[in-house]
Design a protein around this motif. Structure first.
Motif, PDB file in Angstrom:
ATOM      1  N   GLU A 301      19.481  18.183 -85.494  1.00 12.15           N
ATOM      2  CA  GLU A 301      18.367  17.989 -86.475  1.00 12.15           C
ATOM      3  C   GLU A 301      17.842  16.701 -87.021  1.00 12.15           C
ATOM      4  N   ARG A 332      12.611  23.384 -89.355  1.00 15.41           N
ATOM      5  CA  ARG A 332      13.118  24.757 -89.653  1.00 15.41           C
ATOM      6  C   ARG A 332      14.153  24.710 -91.044  1.00 15.41           C
ATOM      7  N   ARG A 333      15.005  23.652 -90.584  1.00 15.44           N
ATOM      8  CA  ARG A 333      15.808  23.463 -91.530  1.00 15.44           C
ATOM      9  C   ARG A 333      15.667  23.016 -93.110  1.00 15.44           C
TER      10      ARG A 333
END
Length: 364
Positions: A301, A332-333
């Motif tokens: 990420e 997304r995180r």
């Protein structure tokens, strides 16, 4: 509840890296029912470089950067249930802190919100006569921009009644994926004002890699770099307003985060640009600091560089497909775990717990 918040600027990010932090948190707190007034001095030409006009979720009072202007707005602390003095306001910070504490009601919660805690704590360690030593005896709560347990332990050792880190986060209404803009096309971009406690690291992590990769293109955004000798493949954009941040983040193959000296040495202090870049779906390269894995997973990420040589190697070998995948994973995180809505839930719980505790103590 009413909040009086004394900070650098809500309306302008010009020489004011905390602007998006303030905006994200205060907008989210307003949606939880808080009535907020933000007091900011007319200083550093910030009002000439506004990124936003006064929002509907917060009343903004711009005051003259004069002793009379300071006292006038400090007196309004008496109207609030929660009185917040942020660090780094930029005009007579020590006088403003004293005045705000003097005018706050005895039943109000007083908060020192430190947006550069590692640096502030360094000043406290080096100066036993620093006014904040005495002020901490009067302040009900310290909140910080970050810093993790090291900052919490240090503030408690200096006499803070309580200290809680409230980390930077994402406001997805402000920072989000957009179409690419050719103006920001490059292999690596860095956005940051030229500051004494960042310049050496910018030289090492950005300019040296640029010199090593003469065939690639680098973009530098931020104020203060005009007289800096730059490599021929580094193009300086000057101040980049928040309205352009999304395109600045999503267009380059990758963007770079460089921590300030104190935040890098302390760790657990992700800059706003970490979440803003992730929110735009950018592939982010960051200098190494303790606690990165609390926010984004290295290698999947976010990409982590120990030094300029690592930045050069990552930039040289990074392929667009992998860069896009890393950016998508980061997006997304942060949407799942690192939004200002979630941070405001924590702040709300802290404020309410403090008032409930004092009610119980008063009834005993």
């Amino acid at each position: 509840m009413k909040i009086a918040f004394y900070g650098s600027s809500l309306l302008s990010s010009y020489w004011n890296g905390a602007a998006t932090y303030y905006r994200g948190l205060l907008k989210a707190l307003s949606r939880r029912g808080y009535d907020i007034v933000f007091y900011e001095p007319d200083a550093f030409d910030r009002q000439k470089h506004r990124d936003i006009e006064p929002p509907d979720w917060c009343n903004v009072v711009v005051y003259e950067a004069t002793p009379d202007g300071l006292i006038e707005v400090a007196s309004r602390a008496a109207q609030a249930d929660i009185v917040v003095k942020a660090s780094g306001v930029g005009y007579e910070d020590e006088a403003l802190l004293r005045a705000v504490l003097d005018h706050a009601r005895s039943d109000a919660l007083t908060v020192f919100w430190d947006v550069d805690a590692p640096a502030t704590l360094g000043e406290l360690r080096n100066d036993p006569d620093h006014p904040l030593h005495d002020a901490l005896k009067r302040i009900g709560l310290v909140l910080t921009y970050g810093g993790g347990d090291p900052v919490v332990w240090d503030y408690r050792a200096f006499g803070a009644a309580e200290c809680v880190p409230i980390y930077n986060a994402l406001d997805p209404e402000t920072h989000h994926p957009v179409a690419e803009n050719p103006r920001f096309g490059c292999d690596l971009a860095f956005l940051g004002n030229r500051l004494p406690d960042r310049e050496a690291r910018a030289e090492s992590f950005f300019l040296e890699p640029a010199r090593a990769l003469a065939g690639q293109t680098f973009l530098l955004g931020g104020s203060g770099w005009g007289d800096k000798q730059l490599p021929a493949n580094v193009f300086w954009l000057g101040h980049v307003g928040t309205r352009d941040h999304n395109a600045f983040n999503v267009t380059p193959k990758a963007v770079l985060n460089i921590s300030r000296d104190s935040m890098a040495s302390n760790g657990f202090s992700p800059a706003t640009r970490v979440f803003e870049a992730a929110g735009a779906g950018a592939c982010l390269i960051t200098d190494a600091w303790a606690g990165i894995e609390m926010f984004l997973k290295p290698g999947e990420e976010i990409l982590v560089a120990r030094d300029g040589a690592d930045v050069a190697e990552i930039t040289r070998t990074l392929r667009p497909r992998r860069a896009k995948a890393i950016g998508a994973a980061a997006l997304r995180r942060v949407l799942a775990e690192h939004t200002y809505t979630l941070r405001a839930e924590l702040v709300d719980a802290i404020f309410k717990a403090d008032f409930e505790r004092r009610m119980v103590e008063a009834a005993e």
